[in-house]
Design a protein around this motif. Structure first.
Motif, PDB file in Angstrom:
ATOM      1  N   UNK A 102     -32.228   0.182  -3.490  1.00 40.05           N
ATOM      2  CA  UNK A 102     -33.636   0.177  -3.436  1.00 40.05           C
ATOM      3  C   UNK A 102     -34.277  -1.247  -3.856  1.00 40.05           C
ATOM      4  N   UNK A 103     -33.947  -1.819  -5.692  1.00 41.22           N
ATOM      5  CA  UNK A 103     -34.149  -2.830  -6.206  1.00 41.22           C
ATOM      6  C   UNK A 103     -33.771  -3.846  -5.523  1.00 41.22           C
ATOM      7  N   UNK A 104     -33.134  -3.978  -4.984  1.00 41.77           N
ATOM      8  CA  UNK A 104     -31.940  -4.931  -4.674  1.00 41.77           C
ATOM      9  C   UNK A 104     -32.347  -5.789  -2.944  1.00 41.77           C
ATOM     10  N   UNK A 105     -33.551  -4.355  -2.569  1.00 41.37           N
ATOM     11  CA  UNK A 105     -34.332  -4.385  -1.833  1.00 41.37           C
ATOM     12  C   UNK A 105     -33.576  -4.626   0.036  1.00 41.37           C
ATOM     13  N   UNK A 106     -33.163  -2.932   0.145  1.00 43.34           N
ATOM     14  CA  UNK A 106     -32.613  -2.742   0.557  1.00 43.34           C
ATOM     15  C   UNK A 106     -33.083  -1.325   0.894  1.00 43.34           C
ATOM     16  N   UNK A 107     -33.234  -0.841   1.837  1.00 39.04           N
ATOM     17  CA  UNK A 107     -33.794   0.651   2.614  1.00 39.04           C
ATOM     18  C   UNK A 107     -32.655   1.488   2.672  1.00 39.04           C
ATOM     19  N   UNK A 108     -32.762   2.750   2.420  1.00 38.44           N
ATOM     20  CA  UNK A 108     -31.794   3.663   2.073  1.00 38.44           C
ATOM     21  C   UNK A 108     -31.614   5.378   2.747  1.00 38.44           C
ATOM     22  N   UNK A 109     -30.856   5.310   3.616  1.00 32.17           N
ATOM     23  CA  UNK A 109     -31.224   6.620   4.753  1.00 32.17           C
ATOM     24  C   UNK A 109     -29.998   7.531   3.812  1.00 32.17           C
ATOM     25  N   UNK A 110     -30.365   8.846   3.649  1.00 31.61           N
ATOM     26  CA  UNK A 110     -29.754   9.663   3.463  1.00 31.61           C
ATOM     27  C   UNK A 110     -28.964  11.117   4.266  1.00 31.61           C
ATOM     28  N   UNK A 111     -28.257  11.551   4.581  1.00 29.81           N
ATOM     29  CA  UNK A 111     -27.596  11.918   5.556  1.00 29.81           C
ATOM     30  C   UNK A 111     -26.656  13.008   5.010  1.00 29.81           C
ATOM     31  N   UNK A 116     -27.063  10.021  -8.637  1.00 32.11           N
ATOM     32  CA  UNK A 116     -27.827  10.150  -7.036  1.00 32.11           C
ATOM     33  C   UNK A 116     -29.323   9.484  -7.117  1.00 32.11           C
ATOM     34  N   UNK A 117     -30.132   9.539  -7.988  1.00 37.92           N
ATOM     35  CA  UNK A 117     -31.570   9.443  -7.724  1.00 37.92           C
ATOM     36  C   UNK A 117     -31.677   7.456  -8.592  1.00 37.92           C
ATOM     37  N   UNK A 118     -30.628   7.897  -9.183  1.00 38.35           N
ATOM     38  CA  UNK A 118     -30.584   6.037 -10.074  1.00 38.35           C
ATOM     39  C   UNK A 118     -30.016   5.342  -9.234  1.00 38.35           C
ATOM     40  N   UNK A 119     -29.247   5.754  -8.704  1.00 38.84           N
ATOM     41  CA  UNK A 119     -28.239   5.023  -7.449  1.00 38.84           C
ATOM     42  C   UNK A 119     -29.049   4.269  -6.458  1.00 38.84           C
ATOM     43  N   UNK A 120     -29.949   5.362  -6.481  1.00 36.79           N
ATOM     44  CA  UNK A 120     -30.640   4.846  -5.082  1.00 36.79           C
ATOM     45  C   UNK A 120     -31.786   3.978  -5.762  1.00 36.79           C
ATOM     46  N   UNK A 121     -32.738   4.241  -6.833  1.00 41.84           N
ATOM     47  CA  UNK A 121     -33.664   2.867  -7.393  1.00 41.84           C
ATOM     48  C   UNK A 121     -32.253   1.922  -7.275  1.00 41.84           C
ATOM     49  N   UNK A 122     -31.831   1.713  -7.650  1.00 38.94           N
ATOM     50  CA  UNK A 122     -30.634   0.436  -8.205  1.00 38.94           C
ATOM     51  C   UNK A 122     -30.938  -0.333  -6.898  1.00 38.94           C
ATOM     52  N   UNK A 161     -26.357  20.222   2.394  1.00 37.92           N
ATOM     53  CA  UNK A 161     -27.565  19.870   1.557  1.00 37.92           C
ATOM     54  C   UNK A 161     -27.492  21.154   0.511  1.00 37.92           C
ATOM     55  N   UNK A 162     -26.625  21.692   0.282  1.00 30.89           N
ATOM     56  CA  UNK A 162     -26.170  22.669  -1.303  1.00 30.89           C
ATOM     57  C   UNK A 162     -25.277  21.991  -2.618  1.00 30.89           C
ATOM     58  N   UNK A 163     -24.622  21.124  -2.539  1.00 24.28           N
ATOM     59  CA  UNK A 163     -23.704  20.761  -2.906  1.00 24.28           C
ATOM     60  C   UNK A 163     -23.896  19.106  -3.955  1.00 24.28           C
ATOM     61  N   UNK A 164     -25.267  20.191  -5.022  1.00 23.82           N
ATOM     62  CA  UNK A 164     -25.020  18.977  -5.900  1.00 23.82           C
ATOM     63  C   UNK A 164     -25.299  20.084  -7.031  1.00 23.82           C
ATOM     64  N   UNK A 165     -25.234  19.322  -7.500  1.00 27.58           N
ATOM     65  CA  UNK A 165     -25.272  20.150  -9.781  1.00 27.58           C
ATOM     66  C   UNK A 165     -26.711  19.115  -9.929  1.00 27.58           C
ATOM     67  N   UNK A 166     -27.180  19.277 -11.459  1.00 23.59           N
ATOM     68  CA  UNK A 166     -28.593  18.860 -12.052  1.00 23.59           C
ATOM     69  C   UNK A 166     -27.720  17.409 -11.949  1.00 23.59           C
ATOM     70  N   UNK A 167     -26.619  17.720 -12.772  1.00 21.22           N
ATOM     71  CA  UNK A 167     -25.841  15.794 -13.360  1.00 21.22           C
ATOM     72  C   UNK A 167     -26.176  14.570 -11.759  1.00 21.22           C
ATOM     73  N   UNK A 168     -25.367  15.800 -10.851  1.00 18.11           N
ATOM     74  CA  UNK A 168     -25.100  14.735  -9.176  1.00 18.11           C
ATOM     75  C   UNK A 168     -26.273  14.157  -9.099  1.00 18.11           C
ATOM     76  N   UNK A 169     -27.100  15.331  -8.974  1.00 22.19           N
ATOM     77  CA  UNK A 169     -28.568  14.982  -8.311  1.00 22.19           C
ATOM     78  C   UNK A 169     -28.755  13.844  -9.402  1.00 22.19           C
ATOM     79  N   UNK A 170     -29.442  14.105 -10.514  1.00 20.21           N
ATOM     80  CA  UNK A 170     -30.017  12.326 -11.413  1.00 20.21           C
ATOM     81  C   UNK A 170     -29.415  11.211 -10.830  1.00 20.21           C
TER      82      UNK A 170
END
Length: 284
Positions: free
Chosen positions: A253-262, A245-251, A234-243
């Motif tokens: 989602x827009x393609x019509x996929x449900x995303x699960x994160x563990x 990941x959010x961009x990747x997740x949005x792309x 859970x801790x392993x994320x710096x600011x750039x990696x966080x950003x």
């Protein structure tokens, strides 16, 4: 002496009492009168107060001499890394030590390097970084302890150095897996755990490293359009990696996929919950 006893949970050794000016005869008189209770050879407890967990741990360690140190879960509790004192106190003594093992304690014989021993509130204990590594592999929920430590003042590089300095100790392979999962191998280590969970459950219809919209999904249930991403600790994320990941997740989602994160923590501590979530998603 009363102030000394207060600061040391009511526990005192014969040598400490003598250094404070009490004769051996005086110590014997305290014991005979019931004011002091003998815990082990040369270790006493002033029986005018509760025999707390701190007193129990201190008495156990001091019963093995001045080169002994609390270790394992006892050291973790002493450092404040865990909330409860273990029922059995682990004590580390030098390899050349001898003598019988006392009730309520377990002994590990090994020689600790100077950086791996600390004194906390007058008690020798394994230093906090080594304690984190050793305690984490002794608990079923040890990944939580490890994760919490890394969110505090512990640094991964320092933990690796401690691990390498103490290679071959009990629990060393498990500690190495934790360190790898917390470092650059977090995602790949987590993916292997997730694949194992899916295989043991007999789930099919998934692909690893599935390409989608310029990205690679860790695990994809293509027919159900469910993308599973593994985040490591859970801790392993710096600011750039966080950003990113959010961009990747949005792309995705827009393609019509449900995303699960563990997280890696989810996969190690709550595999049944992970599995239930995935099954619910691919049925939806």
């Amino acid at each position: 002496m009363s102030e000394y006893l207060r600061r040391h949970d009511g526990v005192v050794t014969l040598a400490q009492a003598r250094a404070a000016g009490l004769s051996k005869h005086s110590v014997s008189r305290h014991v005979r009168s019931g004011r002091w209770r003998r815990c082990s050879e040369g270790v006493y407890f002033a029986d005018d107060r509760p025999f707390t967990d701190a007193a129990r741990v201190r008495a156990a360690v001091w019963s093995y001499g001045d080169r002994a140190a609390a270790s394992g879960l006892a050291a973790a509790w002493w450092h404040g890394l865990t909330g409860f004192a273990p029922p059995v106190v682990e004590v580390t003594v030098p390899r050349d030590s001898n003598g019988r093992v006392h009730d309520g304690s377990v002994v590990r014989r090994r020689d600790l390097a100077d950086p791996d021993v600390d004194e906390v509130r007058g008690l020798r204990v394994t230093a906090a970084p080594l304690t984190v590594l050793e305690a984490a592999v002794k608990r079923r929920d040890g990944a939580k302890l490890f994760d919490a430590a890394l969110q505090r003042d512990f640094h991964l590089r320092e933990l690796w150095q401690v691990h390498l300095r103490n290679k071959g100790r009990h629990g060393s392979p498990a500690a190495r897996r934790l360190l790898r999962a917390a470092g650059d191998g977090a995602r790949s280590e987590g993916e292997r755990l997730l694949v194992g969970i899916l295989q043991r459950a007999g789930l099919s219809g998934w692909q690893a490293n599935y390409p989608l919209s310029g990205y690679v999904i860790d695990i994809a249930f293509v027919a159900a359009k469910v993308a599973i991403e593994v985040d490591g600790f859970a801790f392993h994320s710096d600011h750039e990696a966080f950003q990113n990941d959010r961009l990747r997740q949005n792309v995705i989602s827009v393609a019509g996929w449900q995303i699960l994160r563990f997280t890696w923590l989810d996969l190690t501590e709550y595999p049944e919950r992970v599995l239930a979530t995935i099954r619910a998603a691919i049925r939806a």
